[in-house]
Design a protein around this motif. Structure first.
Motif, mmCIF file in Angstrom:
data_model
loop_
_atom_site.group_PDB
_atom_site.id
_atom_site.type_symbol
_atom_site.label_atom_id
_atom_site.label_comp_id
_atom_site.label_asym_id
_atom_site.label_seq_id
_atom_site.Cartn_x
_atom_site.Cartn_y
_atom_site.Cartn_z
ATOM 1 N N LYS A 278 -1.280 13.419 -0.366
ATOM 2 C CA LYS A 278 -2.308 13.372 -1.486
ATOM 3 C C LYS A 278 -4.242 13.282 -0.835
ATOM 4 C CE LYS A 278 -0.277 10.293 -4.862
ATOM 5 N NZ LYS A 278 -0.019 8.855 -5.440
ATOM 6 N N ALA B 95 0.932 4.316 -3.154
ATOM 7 C CA ALA B 95 0.738 5.482 -2.741
ATOM 8 C C ALA B 95 1.815 6.461 -2.901
ATOM 9 C CB ALA B 95 0.707 5.764 -0.890
ATOM 10 N N LYS B 96 2.539 5.896 -3.771
ATOM 11 C CA LYS B 96 3.892 6.940 -4.722
ATOM 12 C C LYS B 96 2.739 6.775 -5.891
ATOM 13 C CE LYS B 96 7.208 5.361 -0.503
ATOM 14 N NZ LYS B 96 7.797 6.631 0.020
ATOM 15 N N ILE C 21 -4.133 2.665 6.120
ATOM 16 C CA ILE C 21 -4.198 3.554 4.755
ATOM 17 C C ILE C 21 -4.523 4.912 4.026
ATOM 18 C CG2 ILE C 21 -5.827 3.774 2.106
ATOM 19 C CD1 ILE C 21 -5.932 0.597 3.279
ATOM 20 N N VAL D 228 0.863 -1.319 -0.001
ATOM 21 C CA VAL D 228 0.568 -0.369 0.145
ATOM 22 C C VAL D 228 0.994 1.332 0.533
ATOM 23 C CG1 VAL D 228 -1.731 1.360 0.975
ATOM 24 C CG2 VAL D 228 -1.643 -1.076 1.454
ATOM 25 N N GLU E 59 2.358 11.807 1.159
ATOM 26 C CA GLU E 59 2.283 11.768 -0.267
ATOM 27 C C GLU E 59 2.178 12.673 -0.606
ATOM 28 O OE1 GLU E 59 5.052 9.637 -1.540
ATOM 29 O OE2 GLU E 59 4.830 8.452 0.025
ATOM 30 N N VAL F 180 -9.231 11.509 0.384
ATOM 31 C CA VAL F 180 -8.225 11.486 1.800
ATOM 32 C C VAL F 180 -8.641 11.969 2.630
ATOM 33 C CG1 VAL F 180 -5.632 10.244 1.647
ATOM 34 C CG2 VAL F 180 -6.284 9.704 -0.613
ATOM 35 N N LEU G 236 -9.243 4.272 -4.694
ATOM 36 C CA LEU G 236 -8.333 5.558 -4.969
ATOM 37 C C LEU G 236 -7.798 6.122 -5.843
ATOM 38 C CD1 LEU G 236 -6.677 3.424 -1.644
ATOM 39 C CD2 LEU G 236 -6.807 6.359 -0.883
ATOM 40 N N LEU H 44 -0.815 7.012 4.591
ATOM 41 C CA LEU H 44 -0.236 6.641 3.907
ATOM 42 C C LEU H 44 -0.049 7.343 2.769
ATOM 43 C CD1 LEU H 44 0.364 2.743 3.978
ATOM 44 C CD2 LEU H 44 1.810 4.452 4.829
ATOM 45 N N PHE H 45 -1.280 7.763 2.210
ATOM 46 C CA PHE H 45 -1.704 8.634 2.100
ATOM 47 C C PHE H 45 -1.532 10.135 1.937
ATOM 48 C CE2 PHE H 45 -3.149 4.877 -0.506
ATOM 49 C CZ PHE H 45 -2.981 4.906 -2.005
ATOM 50 N N VAL I 142 -5.647 2.410 -7.462
ATOM 51 C CA VAL I 142 -5.591 2.111 -5.735
ATOM 52 C C VAL I 142 -6.958 1.276 -5.331
ATOM 53 C CG1 VAL I 142 -4.690 1.078 -3.630
ATOM 54 C CG2 VAL I 142 -3.306 3.115 -5.352
#
Length: 255
Positions: free
Chosen positions: A189, A162-163, A180, A158, A187, A212, A232, A183-184, A168
């Protein structure tokens, strides 16, 4: 005359009974025993032969009626005693479905084995909500990831996904939604569109759309829970674009 010992692992599709393949339907009607999971639409069981033995081996509310080792042994035992065993699984049996493991075990114990692919919920559930996993200008690829690994942890994939700029799709990830989202956000996002679809392709389908940054509140507001799929990516916006087009066409027709 009893059929020779055989296991056919079948994908039942995401929930809508019309999304099972013709080949799977034929195999289901030829079964001597059907072992089925909780995510399988129970209406499919009405199509098996009246003399076919039906055995529920799925998981409900965190409880396992059978452990995986017991399911493996049951397949082999029924294969040798009854003949043709069908293992009916939701979605596609080779996508987080343990179909490969069951086939290996059965083959080692003298059963002929076969698989009938199913339509994966990872593809069909977003499609039913007019969300394409790829779209020119929005996404050139997609990831399908399990939200919970064998160790009950969020998959490390994941963070890698995300990168990327890919769409996804996360299955079995509702219990890890906060991780989750985090993590986004790392980045940058936060504005990335997100869709969560519960009980996709069935009459009990529920949908939440957000970003997000907002999706956790959307989940609370819509009381979304498992079984659900998390999508996503910019392709989520396609759903709203289709609705806008419909409205514009309707207005023109009125004029």
């Amino acid at each position: 005359m009893k059929n020779l010992p055989k296991l056919t692992v079948i994908g039942a599709g995401p929930g809508d009974i019309e999304l099972i393949t013709l080949k799977a339907f034929k195999a289901l009607k030829q079964a001597d025993v059907v072992l089925y999971d909780a995510l399988v639409n129970s209406e499919l069981l009405s199509y098996v032969h009246p003399m076919t033995e039906l055995i529920f081996v799925g998981k409900r509310r965190g409880c396992y009626r059978y452990q995986q080792e017991q399911i493996n042994e049951l397949i082999v035992a029924r294969g040798h005693s009854h003949g043709h065993v069908v293992r009916l699984k939701g979605g596609d049996p080779f996508i987080f479905g343990r179909g490969a493991e069951e086939m290996e075990y059965a083959a080692k114990h003298g059963l002929e084995v076969a698989v009938v692919p199913g339509i994966s919920s990872s593809l069909a559930v977003p499609a039913y909500q007019n969300i394409p996993l790829t779209k020119r200008g929005s996404s050139e690829s997609f990831w399908v990831i399990t939200g919970t690994t064998k160790q009950h942890q969020l998959s490390s994939d994941v963070a890698l996904a995300a990168k990327s700029n890919a769409t996804v799709v996360i299955l079995m990830g509702m219990g890890k939604l906060a991780e989750i989202v985090s993590l986004f956000k790392k980045e940058e996002k936060g504005d990335l569109p997100v869709a969560i679809i519960q009980n996709g392709t069935t009459i009990h389908e529920k949908v939440g759309i957000g970003t997000v940054d907002s999706i956790e509140e959307v989940v609370k507001a819509n009381q979304l829970s498992n079984p659900a799929i998390i999508v996503l990516g910019e392709v989520v916006n396609h759903r709203q674009q289709i609705e806008q087009i419909k409205q514009e066409v309707a207005l023109k027709e009125v004029v």
